[in-house]
Enzyme design. Structure first.
Site, PDB file in Angstrom:
ATOM      1  N   ASP A  59       0.971  -1.218  -0.087  1.00 25.80           N
ATOM      2  CA  ASP A  59      -0.004   0.029  -0.084  1.00 25.80           C
ATOM      3  C   ASP A  59       0.800   1.348  -0.076  1.00 25.80           C
ATOM      4  O   ASP A  59       1.830   1.017   0.601  1.00 25.80           O
ATOM      5  CB  ASP A  59      -0.830   0.114   1.369  1.00 25.80           C
ATOM      6  N   ALA A  60       0.264   2.280  -0.375  1.00 22.09           N
ATOM      7  CA  ALA A  60       1.200   3.515  -0.537  1.00 22.09           C
ATOM      8  C   ALA A  60       1.673   3.790   0.726  1.00 22.09           C
ATOM      9  O   ALA A  60       2.768   4.226   0.933  1.00 22.09           O
ATOM     10  CB  ALA A  60       0.556   4.822  -1.233  1.00 22.09           C
TER      11      ALA A  60
END
Length: 285
Positions: A132-133
């Site tokens: 995930d970012a």
């Protein structure tokens, strides 16, 4: 990348021999497009060429089309391991792994493409798995589609460090649940009452006054798995704006810190560990 084989016996055609070596169909398709070659004893041949014992067969693996439209953007990143087949990076928090509408030219993929261009590496972008970012830590890329294929059939152990709100009742355990896309959100996932499709093994390694440091083994790789699993126990990960509470520093305390597998080409054991700054600070208090 070039694969080399000494033919053990007469009677094989190139394609049937390589199929026995588990070369994926996509490699044959790419070579037929003219992006690679089959070479026998220094002669370019077609995949129906009849091989003889002691022939030298070389397969020039083509550069796949995956990621060829990714913009090259200069950006710094920490390399933890690199060879002719793999690139393993310590991804910073709050950096998208691949380009999105909001991060079209400023994702890790863009930075890696710039690195390849500057180094003269003829490779496109092949993330073996993504983060995930908001999540930081170890992330691995293959340098061609064949190595990607091999890694899809390789046992890879991935472990995470995370800091939770509060103290868990059980100091170690297993969390299972069924994760699906949240129908009310483009980004979020949700837990539903179905047969579990996700599994996490965890143990608490240190407790502070109001938080817990936890090590988690990811047995499945569902999107937002760890974030959802611990939020479901009412102990969300610190800084989780989606499933918990926003933190002052804007950092999600979730880090991919341990990667372990057998290299699909060299057959060497690869073991990499990388600790986040916030974890080191906690441990030295």
């Amino acid at each position: 990348m070039i694969l080399r084989y000494i033919i053990e016996q007469d009677g094989y055609r190139v394609k049937s021999y390589l199929e026995e070596k588990k070369i994926p169909d996509q490699v044959f398709k790419d070579i037929r497009k003219g992006n690679g070659q089959f070479i026998v004893n220094d002669q370019c041949v077609e995949d129906y060429f009849l091989l003889q014992k002691n022939d030298l067969l070389e397969v020039v693996i083509p550069r796949s089309e995956q990621g060829e439209n990714i913009i090259s953007t200069y950006g710094e990143f920490e390399i933890l391991y690199e060879d002719a087949y793999l690139l393993i990076i310590n991804k910073q928090a709050n950096l998208a792994t691949i380009p999105t509408k909001e991060h079209y030219a400023c994702s890790l993929a863009n930075y890696v493409m710039s690195y390849y261009c500057r180094k003269g590496i003829a490779s496109n972008i092949h993330f073996v798995s993504r983060l995930d970012a908001a999540t930081s830590g170890i992330i691995m890329l293959a340098k061609n589609s064949y190595v990607t294929y091999l890694l899809q059939n390789t046992a890879i152990k991935k472990m995470y460090l995370l800091e939770l709100e509060g103290h868990l009742e059980n100091k170690e355990g297993i969390i299972t649940a069924h994760i699906e896309k949240d129908p009310n959100s483009v980004i979020k996932r949700t837990l539903v009452d179905k047969e579990p499709n996700s599994k996490t093994i965890y143990k608490v390694i240190e407790e502070k006054e109001n938080t817990s440091l936890v090590e988690a083994l990811l047995c499945t790789g569902k999107t937002h798995q760890l974030r959802l699993h611990f939020s479901s126990l009412n102990h969300p990960i610190l800084g989780d704006e989606l499933y918990g509470n926003k933190s002052e520093d804007g950092i999600l305390k979730l880090h991919s810190y341990h990667l372990e597998f057998i290299h699909p080409i060299t057959k060497q054991e690869i073991l990499i560990e990388n600790y986040p700054v916030w974890y080191a600070k906690k441990m030295t208090k």
